[in-house]
Motif scaffolding. Structure first.
Motif, PDB file in Angstrom:
ATOM      1  N   ARG A  26       0.852  -1.193   0.000  1.00  0.00           N
ATOM      2  CA  ARG A  26       0.000   0.000   0.000  1.00  0.00           C
ATOM      3  C   ARG A  26       0.890   1.245   0.000  1.00  0.00           C
ATOM      4  NH1 ARG A  26      -5.391  -1.658   1.626  1.00  0.00           N
ATOM      5  NH2 ARG A  26      -5.334  -3.693   2.675  1.00  0.00           N
ATOM      6  N   LEU A  27       0.314   2.349  -0.479  1.00  0.00           N
ATOM      7  CA  LEU A  27       1.046   3.620  -0.478  1.00  0.00           C
ATOM      8  C   LEU A  27       0.526   4.486   0.672  1.00  0.00           C
ATOM      9  CD1 LEU A  27       1.264   4.194  -4.334  1.00  0.00           C
ATOM     10  CD2 LEU A  27       2.966   3.216  -2.797  1.00  0.00           C
ATOM     11  N   SER A  28      -0.177   5.557   0.372  1.00  0.00           N
ATOM     12  CA  SER A  28      -0.675   6.432   1.441  1.00  0.00           C
ATOM     13  C   SER A  28      -2.182   6.322   1.623  1.00  0.00           C
ATOM     14  CB  SER A  28      -0.286   7.891   1.147  1.00  0.00           C
ATOM     15  OG  SER A  28      -0.781   8.278  -0.121  1.00  0.00           O
ATOM     16  N   ASP A  74       9.439   8.090  -3.836  1.00  0.00           N
ATOM     17  CA  ASP A  74       8.140   8.017  -3.165  1.00  0.00           C
ATOM     18  C   ASP A  74       7.094   7.629  -4.220  1.00  0.00           C
ATOM     19  OD1 ASP A  74       5.626   8.581  -1.988  1.00  0.00           O
ATOM     20  OD2 ASP A  74       6.541  10.031  -0.624  1.00  0.00           O
ATOM     21  N   LEU A  75       6.652   6.365  -4.200  1.00  0.00           N
ATOM     22  CA  LEU A  75       5.712   5.899  -5.224  1.00  0.00           C
ATOM     23  C   LEU A  75       4.364   6.602  -5.130  1.00  0.00           C
ATOM     24  CD1 LEU A  75       6.003   2.042  -5.822  1.00  0.00           C
ATOM     25  CD2 LEU A  75       6.632   3.935  -7.322  1.00  0.00           C
ATOM     26  N   SER A  76       3.998   7.038  -3.935  1.00  0.00           N
ATOM     27  CA  SER A  76       2.730   7.758  -3.795  1.00  0.00           C
ATOM     28  C   SER A  76       2.801   9.098  -4.522  1.00  0.00           C
ATOM     29  CB  SER A  76       2.401   7.963  -2.320  1.00  0.00           C
ATOM     30  OG  SER A  76       1.164   8.639  -2.182  1.00  0.00           O
ATOM     31  N   THR A  79       2.854   8.911  -8.378  1.00  0.00           N
ATOM     32  CA  THR A  79       1.581   8.611  -9.051  1.00  0.00           C
ATOM     33  C   THR A  79       0.516   9.658  -8.750  1.00  0.00           C
ATOM     34  OG1 THR A  79       1.013   7.127  -7.200  1.00  0.00           O
ATOM     35  CG2 THR A  79       2.000   6.143  -9.156  1.00  0.00           C
ATOM     36  N   ILE A  84       4.320  10.048   1.425  1.00  0.00           N
ATOM     37  CA  ILE A  84       4.269   9.123   2.558  1.00  0.00           C
ATOM     38  C   ILE A  84       4.954   9.820   3.724  1.00  0.00           C
ATOM     39  CG2 ILE A  84       5.093   6.888   3.423  1.00  0.00           C
ATOM     40  CD1 ILE A  84       4.793   5.859   0.526  1.00  0.00           C
ATOM     41  N   VAL A 106       7.167   2.862   0.133  1.00  0.00           N
ATOM     42  CA  VAL A 106       5.754   2.501   0.219  1.00  0.00           C
ATOM     43  C   VAL A 106       5.310   2.575   1.665  1.00  0.00           C
ATOM     44  CG1 VAL A 106       5.944   1.000  -1.810  1.00  0.00           C
ATOM     45  CG2 VAL A 106       6.205   0.003   0.474  1.00  0.00           C
TER      46      VAL A 106
END
Length: 311
Positions: A26-28, A74-76, A79, A84, A106
């Motif tokens: 999961r991200l944020s 930071d993948l959140s 995208t 995060i 993540v």
């Protein structure tokens, strides 16, 4: 050594069976995402990050892990989501894409699931070109999103798709009988990179968004003459694709008489010790890690010339 070979044997059992393992995270938000385990080196609690001036805003810092300095993305944020915030409870997925190692920040990591590629579907229509989804699947009656990591990385650090002048001058495709090069890749960024690299050589391109779509189209082409190689010179295929992966696509091609003579180059961001065993098992002609335009162009030329010499 026996332990490594046992791992190779276990992993290669998935080849030709259209199966994969996904690490769920999961991200944020509560939304769950998945990444192919083959791309993951390790998962660890987020260590202290060091800020470096002029880093891309999506890179939260660098981490020093096992003697290597790794950028942490930071993948959140990448995208379009919120950063995060709680790094102390966050995790980093260390993965290898396109010949380099990255850390993906993540929010949490859950578990690994074993599933079928035919259960991995293309993104819903209407998501648009701006979407970061490359595929979706369902686990426990919940939608799992698979991100187009190649698109994210290309936005942070764009890769050149240009073939070098030296190679372009030495590549001669004038005797390729006008055969097209077929591309199968679920990433729009990857398809465009390959197209740009090969069209500069004067080659015509046709593409598909996944292995199943590619297989159907190749069979349609073969119906006209009885052998697909009368029209298609080389297939350049990704490995990770919704509905049918590149390994299964290659195995299907090599086991179908009207397609069997087609040269297959597996062109993928996947890397690691398992790939050569897998490539040999399904009968691919070549394996190239993404993305180096000269290597790809050189391989395409090699297999086109192989056909000419065989005539």
């Amino acid at each position: 050594m026996s332990g490594i070979m046992d791992s190779v044997n276990q992993r290669t059992q998935l080849v030709g069976q259209n199966r994969l393992e996904l690490l769920l995270f999961r991200l944020s938000t509560k939304q769950r995402f998945g990444i192919n385990v083959f791309k993951v080196r390790e998962v660890l609690q987020c260590p202290a990050l060091t800020s470096i001036p002029k880093l891309n805003t999506l890179v939260r810092g660098v981490a020093h892990i096992r003697g290597q300095t790794i950028s942490v993305i930071d993948l959140s944020m990448a995208t379009g989501g919120a950063p995060i915030e709680d790094l102390a409870s966050a995790f980093i997925i260390i993965a290898e894409y396109n010949r380099s190692v990255q850390g993906f920040l993540v929010g949490s990591v859950e578990r690994i699931i074993n599933t079928n590629w035919d259960a991995i579907m293309p993104p819903p229509q209407g998501t648009g070109k701006a979407s970061y989804l490359t595929a979706v699947t369902e686990v426990d009656k919940e939608l799992i999103e698979i991100l187009d990591v190649e698109k994210i990385l290309n936005e942070i650090s764009p890769l050149s798709a240009d073939v070098s002048d030296e190679l372009a001058e030495n590549v001669d495709v004038s005797k390729s009988d006008g055969k097209i090069i077929f591309i199968a890749d679920d990433s729009s960024v990857a398809r465009n990179q390959v197209k740009k690299a090969l069209t500069t050589l004067g080659l015509e391109i046709e593409s598909a968004k996944n292995g199943l779509e590619a297989l159907k189209r190749l069979k349609e082409i073969a119906e006209k003459t009885g052998d697909v190689t009368d029209t298609v010179g080389v297939l350049v295929s990704d490995i990770e694709m919704p509905e049918m992966d590149g390994y299964t696509l290659t195995a299907e091609i090599k086991n179908t008489p009207e397609l069997a003579r087609l040269h297959v180059i597996l062109h993928t961001s996947l890397s690691g010790v398992f790939n050569q065993a897998m490539v040999q098992k399904v009968g691919a002609d070549d394996f190239i890690a993404k993305f180096h335009p000269d290597e790809l162009a050189g391989s395409v030329q090699k297999w086109l010339q192989t056909d000419l010499k065989a005539k």
